[in-house]
Design a protein around this motif. Sequence first.
Motif, short mmCIF file in Angstrom:
data_model
loop_
_atom_site.label_atom_id
_atom_site.label_comp_id
_atom_site.label_asym_id
_atom_site.label_seq_id
_atom_site.Cartn_x
_atom_site.Cartn_y
_atom_site.Cartn_z
N THR A 168 32.44 20.74 43.93
CA THR A 168 33.59 21.32 43.25
C THR A 168 33.28 22.77 42.94
O THR A 168 32.27 23.07 42.28
CB THR A 168 33.91 20.57 41.95
OG1 THR A 168 34.32 19.24 42.26
CG2 THR A 168 35.04 21.26 41.18
N VAL A 169 34.12 23.66 43.45
CA VAL A 169 33.97 25.08 43.16
C VAL A 169 34.70 25.36 41.85
O VAL A 169 35.92 25.19 41.76
CB VAL A 169 34.56 25.95 44.29
CG1 VAL A 169 34.45 27.43 43.93
CG2 VAL A 169 33.85 25.67 45.61
N VAL A 170 33.96 25.76 40.83
CA VAL A 170 34.52 26.04 39.52
C VAL A 170 34.76 27.54 39.40
O VAL A 170 33.83 28.33 39.57
CB VAL A 170 33.59 25.56 38.39
CG1 VAL A 170 34.14 25.95 37.03
CG2 VAL A 170 33.38 24.05 38.48
N VAL A 171 36.00 27.91 39.11
CA VAL A 171 36.36 29.32 38.91
C VAL A 171 36.90 29.46 37.50
O VAL A 171 37.96 28.92 37.18
CB VAL A 171 37.42 29.79 39.93
CG1 VAL A 171 37.72 31.27 39.74
CG2 VAL A 171 36.97 29.50 41.35
N GLU A 172 36.16 30.14 36.64
CA GLU A 172 36.56 30.37 35.24
C GLU A 172 36.68 31.87 35.03
O GLU A 172 35.68 32.58 35.08
CB GLU A 172 35.53 29.76 34.28
CG GLU A 172 35.49 28.25 34.27
CD GLU A 172 36.50 27.65 33.30
OE1 GLU A 172 37.01 28.40 32.44
OE2 GLU A 172 36.76 26.43 33.39
N ILE A 173 37.90 32.34 34.79
CA ILE A 173 38.12 33.77 34.57
C ILE A 173 38.37 34.02 33.09
O ILE A 173 39.23 33.38 32.48
CB ILE A 173 39.29 34.28 35.42
CG1 ILE A 173 38.93 34.21 36.91
CG2 ILE A 173 39.68 35.70 35.03
CD1 ILE A 173 40.03 34.63 37.84
N ILE A 174 37.60 34.94 32.52
CA ILE A 174 37.78 35.34 31.13
C ILE A 174 37.92 36.86 31.11
O ILE A 174 36.99 37.58 31.49
CB ILE A 174 36.61 34.91 30.24
CG1 ILE A 174 36.41 33.39 30.33
CG2 ILE A 174 36.84 35.33 28.80
CD1 ILE A 174 35.25 32.88 29.51
N LYS A 175 39.07 37.31 30.73
CA LYS A 175 39.37 38.74 30.73
C LYS A 175 39.13 39.32 32.12
O LYS A 175 39.80 38.95 33.06
CB LYS A 175 38.57 39.47 29.65
CG LYS A 175 39.02 39.13 28.22
CD LYS A 175 38.32 40.00 27.19
CE LYS A 175 38.87 39.75 25.81
NZ LYS A 175 38.20 40.58 24.78
N THR A 176 38.15 40.19 32.25
CA THR A 176 37.91 40.84 33.55
C THR A 176 36.64 40.32 34.23
O THR A 176 36.10 40.97 35.12
CB THR A 176 37.81 42.36 33.39
OG1 THR A 176 36.72 42.68 32.50
CG2 THR A 176 39.10 42.94 32.84
N VAL A 177 36.16 39.15 33.80
CA VAL A 177 34.96 38.58 34.40
C VAL A 177 35.30 37.24 35.06
O VAL A 177 35.95 36.39 34.46
CB VAL A 177 33.85 38.37 33.34
CG1 VAL A 177 32.62 37.74 33.98
CG2 VAL A 177 33.49 39.69 32.67
N CYS A 178 34.86 37.08 36.29
CA CYS A 178 35.04 35.82 37.01
C CYS A 178 33.71 35.07 37.03
O CYS A 178 32.70 35.58 37.52
CB CYS A 178 35.50 36.09 38.45
SG CYS A 178 35.57 34.60 39.48
N CYS A 179 33.71 33.87 36.47
CA CYS A 179 32.52 33.01 36.42
C CYS A 179 32.64 31.95 37.51
O CYS A 179 33.68 31.29 37.62
CB CYS A 179 32.39 32.35 35.06
SG CYS A 179 32.29 33.49 33.67
N LEU A 180 31.57 31.77 38.29
CA LEU A 180 31.61 30.87 39.43
C LEU A 180 30.46 29.87 39.43
O LEU A 180 29.36 30.19 38.95
CB LEU A 180 31.54 31.68 40.73
CG LEU A 180 32.72 32.59 41.06
CD1 LEU A 180 32.30 33.64 42.07
CD2 LEU A 180 33.90 31.78 41.57
N SER A 181 30.73 28.70 39.95
CA SER A 181 29.67 27.73 40.18
C SER A 181 30.13 26.73 41.22
O SER A 181 31.33 26.57 41.46
CB SER A 181 29.26 27.01 38.88
OG SER A 181 30.35 26.28 38.36
N VAL A 182 29.18 26.06 41.84
CA VAL A 182 29.46 24.97 42.76
C VAL A 182 28.69 23.77 42.23
O VAL A 182 27.46 23.79 42.18
CB VAL A 182 29.02 25.31 44.20
CG1 VAL A 182 29.30 24.13 45.13
CG2 VAL A 182 29.72 26.57 44.70
N VAL A 183 29.42 22.74 41.81
CA VAL A 183 28.78 21.62 41.13
C VAL A 183 29.01 20.32 41.89
O VAL A 183 29.94 20.19 42.68
CB VAL A 183 29.30 21.46 39.69
CG1 VAL A 183 29.05 22.72 38.89
CG2 VAL A 183 30.79 21.11 39.67
N ARG A 184 28.13 19.36 41.63
CA ARG A 184 28.23 18.03 42.20
C ARG A 184 28.74 17.05 41.16
O ARG A 184 28.63 17.28 39.97
CB ARG A 184 26.85 17.57 42.70
CG ARG A 184 26.25 18.41 43.81
CD ARG A 184 24.77 18.08 43.99
NE ARG A 184 23.96 18.58 42.87
CZ ARG A 184 22.84 18.02 42.44
NH1 ARG A 184 22.40 16.91 43.01
NH2 ARG A 184 22.17 18.55 41.44
#
Length: 300
Positions: A228-244
Amino acid sequence: ALSRRPKGHFAAGPGRAKRPRGAGRQLEAGMRGILITCNMNERKCVGEAYSLLGEYGDLLYGPEQFSDHEERLSGSDREEDEDDVEAALKKEVGQIRASTEQKLRRFQSVESGANNVVFIRTQGIEPENLVHHILKDMHTTKKKKTRVILRMLPISGTCKAFMEDMKKYTETFFEPWFKAPNKGTFQIVYKARNNSHMSREEVIKELAGIVGSLNPENKVDLNNPQYTVVVEIIKTVCCLSVVRDYVLFRKYNLQEVVKSNKEDAQQNPSNLTEEQNSEVVKAETEEEEKSSKEVKEENK
């Protein structure tokens, strides 16, 4: 106040008011860490996060090590000021402040930029491995270890939250999981906070296209994806992860993962069928809505 200062690493997270201490330490592109959501109590959330991450961090990576400089904070030139209490206190305060600025601890809270969201910056560890281990242990033991923490998401990379920046960054970021010969089924989950210029549909479309370009055998699976590709955007920052095991571990919700259910009680991630996953997702949707209320009741 000085006598309590050494405990600051674990107590410094909670803020004087609603926010964790650390104004000036902001979530920004280039950081790695763990994004944690909570229910209206960020001070307790930071404390729980330090405790939980410290417990499992020591288990997986050993006790945190400090530099010789930190260990010798008050070692040199102390004799000069032994007779001058005021000067000694000022010197100690200065040394503590200097050390705090110079060292990078294994876990350090920073301002996330959103309400009910805590970001713990990590140093020298793999966030996805640590969080997966925590959830796997809680899922197996069904032992509840937190009260105010809801979800705990590893963030393996961050970039600026603009489409061109995200496309350029993810072309490299996705390679360990999706670049040939690596491949897998995947889904993309998206959440934006305090940001109105990004389009959910556009982000998912563009990122899915990048995953597909790395290996045409990567396929979308919304029921039982390997990743699962997690995309969390807070203000002007994009946080990413690939989790099982995103479905099995209830969207990485610590309140839900300890609850028993018929589908996953005697299953492991690789054995879940598509039908079972659909039932888990349905059950999770219903139960997750209750999490916030239950946590509030526990804190009364």
